[in-house]
Design a protein around this motif. Sequence first.
Motif, PDB file in Angstrom:
ATOM      1  N   TYR A 110       0.826  -1.217   0.000  1.00 19.36           N
ATOM      2  CA  TYR A 110       0.000   0.000   0.000  1.00 19.36           C
ATOM      3  C   TYR A 110       0.856   1.262   0.000  1.00 19.36           C
ATOM      4  CZ  TYR A 110      -2.868   3.841   1.587  1.00 19.36           C
ATOM      5  OH  TYR A 110      -3.473   5.073   1.692  1.00 19.36           O
ATOM      6  N   SER A 111       0.440   2.207  -0.823  1.00 18.20           N
ATOM      7  CA  SER A 111       1.007   3.553  -0.838  1.00 18.20           C
ATOM      8  C   SER A 111      -0.144   4.507  -1.101  1.00 18.20           C
ATOM      9  CB  SER A 111       2.069   3.686  -1.939  1.00 18.20           C
ATOM     10  OG  SER A 111       2.538   5.018  -2.014  1.00 18.20           O
ATOM     11  N   PRO A 112      -0.226   5.627  -0.390  1.00 16.83           N
ATOM     12  CA  PRO A 112      -1.386   6.504  -0.522  1.00 16.83           C
ATOM     13  C   PRO A 112      -1.499   7.246  -1.854  1.00 16.83           C
ATOM     14  CG  PRO A 112       0.248   7.494   0.909  1.00 16.83           C
ATOM     15  CD  PRO A 112       0.707   6.101   0.649  1.00 16.83           C
ATOM     16  N   SER A 113      -0.419   7.305  -2.626  1.00 15.41           N
ATOM     17  CA  SER A 113      -0.477   8.069  -3.880  1.00 15.41           C
ATOM     18  C   SER A 113       0.521   7.543  -4.894  1.00 15.41           C
ATOM     19  CB  SER A 113      -0.193   9.549  -3.604  1.00 15.41           C
ATOM     20  OG  SER A 113       1.102   9.714  -3.057  1.00 15.41           O
ATOM     21  N   ALA A 114       0.385   8.051  -6.118  1.00 13.76           N
ATOM     22  CA  ALA A 114       1.324   7.749  -7.221  1.00 13.76           C
ATOM     23  C   ALA A 114       1.446   6.257  -7.501  1.00 13.76           C
ATOM     24  CB  ALA A 114       2.697   8.356  -6.921  1.00 13.76           C
ATOM     25  N   ASN A 115       0.306   5.563  -7.563  1.00 16.40           N
ATOM     26  CA  ASN A 115       0.307   4.141  -7.876  1.00 16.40           C
ATOM     27  C   ASN A 115      -0.219   3.921  -9.285  1.00 16.40           C
ATOM     28  OD1 ASN A 115       0.849   2.965  -5.029  1.00 16.40           O
ATOM     29  ND2 ASN A 115      -0.908   4.327  -4.697  1.00 16.40           N
ATOM     30  N   THR A 116       0.535   3.183 -10.072  1.00 12.88           N
ATOM     31  CA  THR A 116       0.100   2.868 -11.432  1.00 12.88           C
ATOM     32  C   THR A 116       0.664   1.515 -11.854  1.00 12.88           C
ATOM     33  OG1 THR A 116      -0.010   3.671 -13.719  1.00 12.88           O
ATOM     34  CG2 THR A 116       2.041   4.057 -12.512  1.00 12.88           C
ATOM     35  N   PHE A 117      -0.102   0.812 -12.687  1.00 12.39           N
ATOM     36  CA  PHE A 117       0.359  -0.485 -13.168  1.00 12.39           C
ATOM     37  C   PHE A 117      -0.284  -0.758 -14.526  1.00 12.39           C
ATOM     38  CE2 PHE A 117       0.158  -5.144 -13.561  1.00 12.39           C
ATOM     39  CZ  PHE A 117       1.486  -5.470 -13.316  1.00 12.39           C
ATOM     40  N   THR A 118       0.528  -1.261 -15.450  1.00 16.32           N
ATOM     41  CA  THR A 118       0.027  -1.623 -16.778  1.00 16.32           C
ATOM     42  C   THR A 118       0.027  -3.141 -16.923  1.00 16.32           C
ATOM     43  OG1 THR A 118       0.792   0.452 -17.769  1.00 16.32           O
ATOM     44  CG2 THR A 118       0.360  -1.390 -19.260  1.00 16.32           C
ATOM     45  N   TRP A 119      -1.106  -3.671 -17.315  1.00 16.99           N
ATOM     46  CA  TRP A 119      -1.326  -5.118 -17.375  1.00 16.99           C
ATOM     47  C   TRP A 119      -1.807  -5.519 -18.761  1.00 16.99           C
ATOM     48  CZ3 TRP A 119      -6.343  -7.772 -17.318  1.00 16.99           C
ATOM     49  CH2 TRP A 119      -6.273  -9.136 -17.028  1.00 16.99           C
ATOM     50  N   THR A 120      -1.205  -6.563 -19.317  1.00 16.13           N
ATOM     51  CA  THR A 120      -1.668  -7.108 -20.589  1.00 16.13           C
ATOM     52  C   THR A 120      -2.812  -8.074 -20.330  1.00 16.13           C
ATOM     53  OG1 THR A 120       0.556  -6.927 -21.556  1.00 16.13           O
ATOM     54  CG2 THR A 120      -1.017  -8.388 -22.657  1.00 16.13           C
ATOM     55  N   VAL A 121      -3.931  -7.865 -20.988  1.00 15.76           N
ATOM     56  CA  VAL A 121      -5.091  -8.737 -20.810  1.00 15.76           C
ATOM     57  C   VAL A 121      -4.699 -10.170 -21.159  1.00 15.76           C
ATOM     58  CG1 VAL A 121      -7.464  -9.217 -21.509  1.00 15.76           C
ATOM     59  CG2 VAL A 121      -6.654  -6.852 -21.378  1.00 15.76           C
ATOM     60  N   GLN A 122      -4.917 -11.078 -20.219  1.00 16.36           N
ATOM     61  CA  GLN A 122      -4.505 -12.458 -20.426  1.00 16.36           C
ATOM     62  C   GLN A 122      -5.395 -13.173 -21.455  1.00 16.36           C
ATOM     63  OE1 GLN A 122      -1.555 -13.646 -18.616  1.00 16.36           O
ATOM     64  NE2 GLN A 122      -1.634 -11.417 -18.618  1.00 16.36           N
ATOM     65  N   LYS A 123      -4.819 -14.154 -22.125  1.00 20.69           N
ATOM     66  CA  LYS A 123      -5.545 -14.872 -23.169  1.00 20.69           C
ATOM     67  C   LYS A 123      -6.701 -15.699 -22.619  1.00 20.69           C
ATOM     68  CE  LYS A 123      -1.514 -15.263 -26.224  1.00 20.69           C
ATOM     69  NZ  LYS A 123      -0.603 -16.203 -26.926  1.00 20.69           N
ATOM     70  N   ASP A 124      -6.616 -16.082 -21.338  1.00 18.85           N
ATOM     71  CA  ASP A 124      -7.659 -16.943 -20.771  1.00 18.85           C
ATOM     72  C   ASP A 124      -8.799 -16.160 -20.118  1.00 18.85           C
ATOM     73  OD1 ASP A 124      -6.167 -15.974 -18.677  1.00 18.85           O
ATOM     74  OD2 ASP A 124      -6.030 -17.873 -17.590  1.00 18.85           O
ATOM     75  N   VAL A 125      -8.790 -14.837 -20.225  1.00 22.27           N
ATOM     76  CA  VAL A 125      -9.885 -14.041 -19.669  1.00 22.27           C
ATOM     77  C   VAL A 125     -11.106 -14.201 -20.572  1.00 22.27           C
ATOM     78  CG1 VAL A 125     -10.689 -11.706 -19.148  1.00 22.27           C
ATOM     79  CG2 VAL A 125      -8.350 -12.378 -18.578  1.00 22.27           C
ATOM     80  N   PRO A 126     -12.248 -14.630 -20.036  1.00 21.76           N
ATOM     81  CA  PRO A 126     -13.433 -14.882 -20.865  1.00 21.76           C
ATOM     82  C   PRO A 126     -14.007 -13.611 -21.485  1.00 21.76           C
ATOM     83  CG  PRO A 126     -13.636 -15.922 -18.691  1.00 21.76           C
ATOM     84  CD  PRO A 126     -12.465 -14.998 -18.631  1.00 21.76           C
ATOM     85  N   THR A 127     -14.671 -13.784 -22.597  1.00 25.10           N
ATOM     86  CA  THR A 127     -15.384 -12.675 -23.208  1.00 25.10           C
ATOM     87  C   THR A 127     -16.508 -12.228 -22.275  1.00 25.10           C
ATOM     88  OG1 THR A 127     -14.907 -13.433 -25.456  1.00 25.10           O
ATOM     89  CG2 THR A 127     -16.815 -11.974 -25.174  1.00 25.10           C
ATOM     90  N   ALA A 128     -16.508 -10.951 -21.891  1.00 18.70           N
ATOM     91  CA  ALA A 128     -17.500 -10.437 -20.946  1.00 18.70           C
ATOM     92  C   ALA A 128     -17.338  -8.932 -20.820  1.00 18.70           C
ATOM     93  CB  ALA A 128     -17.340 -11.108 -19.578  1.00 18.70           C
ATOM     94  N   THR A 129     -18.235  -8.336 -20.013  1.00 22.91           N
ATOM     95  CA  THR A 129     -18.163  -6.913 -19.684  1.00 22.91           C
ATOM     96  C   THR A 129     -17.589  -6.771 -18.282  1.00 22.91           C
ATOM     97  OG1 THR A 129     -20.081  -6.453 -21.090  1.00 22.91           O
ATOM     98  CG2 THR A 129     -19.477  -4.773 -19.463  1.00 22.91           C
ATOM     99  N   TYR A 130     -16.657  -5.833 -18.098  1.00 25.46           N
ATOM    100  CA  TYR A 130     -15.893  -5.760 -16.852  1.00 25.46           C
ATOM    101  C   TYR A 130     -15.790  -4.337 -16.300  1.00 25.46           C
ATOM    102  CZ  TYR A 130     -14.049 -10.423 -18.071  1.00 25.46           C
ATOM    103  OH  TYR A 130     -13.922 -11.753 -18.387  1.00 25.46           O
ATOM    104  N   PHE A 131     -15.333  -4.284 -15.043  1.00 26.34           N
ATOM    105  CA  PHE A 131     -14.841  -3.062 -14.417  1.00 26.34           C
ATOM    106  C   PHE A 131     -13.648  -3.467 -13.555  1.00 26.34           C
ATOM    107  CE2 PHE A 131     -17.880  -4.820 -11.427  1.00 26.34           C
ATOM    108  CZ  PHE A 131     -17.314  -4.619 -10.179  1.00 26.34           C
ATOM    109  N   ILE A 132     -12.984  -2.503 -12.934  1.00 24.79           N
ATOM    110  CA  ILE A 132     -11.795  -2.792 -12.128  1.00 24.79           C
ATOM    111  C   ILE A 132     -12.059  -2.384 -10.683  1.00 24.79           C
ATOM    112  CG2 ILE A 132      -9.340  -2.275 -11.783  1.00 24.79           C
ATOM    113  CD1 ILE A 132      -9.301  -1.589 -14.840  1.00 24.79           C
ATOM    114  N   ARG A 133     -11.625  -3.236  -9.760  1.00 20.18           N
ATOM    115  CA  ARG A 133     -11.788  -2.936  -8.331  1.00 20.18           C
ATOM    116  C   ARG A 133     -10.466  -3.174  -7.608  1.00 20.18           C
ATOM    117  NH1 ARG A 133     -16.537  -6.025  -5.549  1.00 20.18           N
ATOM    118  NH2 ARG A 133     -17.774  -4.373  -6.535  1.00 20.18           N
ATOM    119  N   ALA A 134     -10.195  -2.327  -6.618  1.00 16.91           N
ATOM    120  CA  ALA A 134      -9.010  -2.484  -5.771  1.00 16.91           C
ATOM    121  C   ALA A 134      -9.461  -2.795  -4.348  1.00 16.91           C
ATOM    122  CB  ALA A 134      -8.178  -1.207  -5.784  1.00 16.91           C
ATOM    123  N   TYR A 135      -8.915  -3.858  -3.777  1.00 15.84           N
ATOM    124  CA  TYR A 135      -9.186  -4.218  -2.382  1.00 15.84           C
ATOM    125  C   TYR A 135      -7.962  -3.866  -1.544  1.00 15.84           C
ATOM    126  CZ  TYR A 135     -13.353  -6.979  -3.563  1.00 15.84           C
ATOM    127  OH  TYR A 135     -14.596  -7.385  -3.981  1.00 15.84           O
TER     128      TYR A 135
END
Length: 203
Positions: A110-135
Motif C-alpha cells: 500500500y502507498s497513498p499516492s502515485a500508484n500505477t500499473f500496466t497489465w496485458t489482458v490475459q488470453k484466458d480471460v473470458p469474453t465479458a463486460t468488466y470493471f476494475i476494483r481495488a481491495y
Amino acid sequence: MAIQGSFVASILLSYLVAACYGATFASLQDTLIVTGSPKAGQVLKGGEDNITVTWSLNTTFPAGTDSDYKTVKIKLCYAPISQQDRAWRKTEEELKKDKTCQHKIVEKPYSPSANTFTWTVQKDVPTATYFIRAYVHNSIDKEVAFGQTTDSHKATNLFEIQAISGRHVSLDIASICFSAFSVVSLFGFFFLEKRKAKAAQKS
C-alpha cells in the motif's frame, strides 16, 4: 504480568476471530480512487491489449484512515450484465464467497499516492463486460477498504474484453486444403481401381 498476558491473549483472539470470519463488502470503506485506461464501451482483445490502472487514497477522509493498510490487490471484475444466469460469477456479500472479481491484475504494498500499473489482458480471460476494483488488506490480510472504476450500481465506465478463439485463419485454410486433398485422393483411388478392374477383364 498477568494483566500483560491477558492483553496479549485478547489480541491473539481478536486476530483469530478476524481470520475465521471473513469481511463483507458492506463493511468496507470506499476510500480509494481508482481509474482505468479503458473507455466506457471499449472492446479489448485478450493477449493483445493493455490496461493501465491508477489508484490513490481519497484525501477527503481524515488523516490516519489508512493507518492499517498494508497491501492493495487490483482485480478485474464482472459487470452485472455478464453475471446473469452464471452462478459461477455470482456476487455474494461475504467476500470469501464472492465470485465477482476472479481475475487478479496485480498485488502491491500500500502507498497513498502515485500508484500505477500496466497489465496485458490475459488470453484466458473470458469474453465479458468488466470493471476494475481495488481491495485494501490489513496486516492479517483481511479486506478493510476498496475502490473501483464504476459506480455503486456497477453500471458506469464498463468495458468489454474479447477472448481469443484459439483458431487462426492459416489453420482453417490448411484444414480445408487437407480435406479437399483427401476427397480428391479418394476419388482418384477409386478411378484407378476401376481402370485396373477393366484392364483385367479385357486380358
